[in-house]
Motif scaffolding. Sequence first.
Motif, mmCIF file in Angstrom:
data_model
loop_
_atom_site.group_PDB
_atom_site.id
_atom_site.type_symbol
_atom_site.label_atom_id
_atom_site.label_comp_id
_atom_site.label_asym_id
_atom_site.label_seq_id
_atom_site.Cartn_x
_atom_site.Cartn_y
_atom_site.Cartn_z
ATOM 1 N N GLY A 11 0.835 -1.192 0.000
ATOM 2 C CA GLY A 11 0.000 0.000 0.000
ATOM 3 C C GLY A 11 0.869 1.240 0.000
ATOM 4 O O GLY A 11 2.044 1.194 0.366
ATOM 5 N N PRO A 12 0.292 2.349 -0.445
ATOM 6 C CA PRO A 12 1.071 3.587 -0.520
ATOM 7 C C PRO A 12 1.371 4.161 0.865
ATOM 8 O O PRO A 12 0.531 4.119 1.763
ATOM 9 C CB PRO A 12 0.159 4.530 -1.317
ATOM 10 C CG PRO A 12 -1.218 3.996 -1.105
ATOM 11 C CD PRO A 12 -1.084 2.514 -0.912
ATOM 12 N N LEU A 13 2.584 4.674 1.027
ATOM 13 C CA LEU A 13 2.948 5.349 2.261
ATOM 14 C C LEU A 13 2.177 6.651 2.366
ATOM 15 O O LEU A 13 1.958 7.321 1.350
ATOM 16 C CB LEU A 13 4.445 5.678 2.270
ATOM 17 C CG LEU A 13 5.383 4.661 2.868
ATOM 18 C CD1 LEU A 13 5.530 3.461 1.976
ATOM 19 C CD2 LEU A 13 6.717 5.287 3.151
ATOM 20 N N GLY A 15 1.617 10.504 2.750
ATOM 21 C CA GLY A 15 2.459 11.570 2.224
ATOM 22 C C GLY A 15 3.415 12.174 3.235
ATOM 23 O O GLY A 15 4.484 12.656 2.866
ATOM 24 N N SER A 19 9.883 6.524 3.560
ATOM 25 C CA SER A 19 10.314 5.139 3.779
ATOM 26 C C SER A 19 11.697 5.078 4.413
ATOM 27 O O SER A 19 12.006 4.172 5.191
ATOM 28 C CB SER A 19 10.286 4.347 2.474
ATOM 29 O OG SER A 19 11.205 4.890 1.543
#
Length: 175
Positions: A11-13, A15, A19
């Motif tokens: 899934g997207p981090l 904003g 990372s």
Amino acid sequence: MIETPRLQFVGPLPGCLDSRDLERAVALVAADVGPKARLAPPRGSVLNVLFAAEDEIRALNCEFLGVDAATDVLSFGEDTDALSADVLPPEEPVVFGELVLCPGYVIRYARRAGTEPAAELLLCFVHGFLHLLGLDHGTPEEEDVMFRLQDRVVRRLGHSPRTTYRGCSAASRQP
């Protein structure tokens, strides 16, 4: 120092989260936890980090912990003894565990608490990782060790969460 698992994101981090900060957090915990860790990631293992919506984490919390409510983070350890690197194909890394973070829940909490969302997300991430390493907060002594570690790591990353888990249960961290 314990081994540092490689992070694998599902899934997207959010904003507000980088990372590299999560990778640094794992390295700082690995360097700092020492003999306090009762479990250790095998060499070359992977830590899956999943970003879930509130309905998804609520369903997981209900299924695995019997709590019908959303929460900030859930930790799921793998049976690394059963998944020995000796029996897996070389291209298959051993999964040390999974952390499920609910960014919407944590960010809403951070806004209400007047703190930065990245700091609270990092705090939840480190908290969940410490659980995977076998730390807990069931007694005042355990709580002191665990919470000092997580606060120190988040501060070393340049963040100052306004709140910590010290004296807080997940219920008191409701968004």
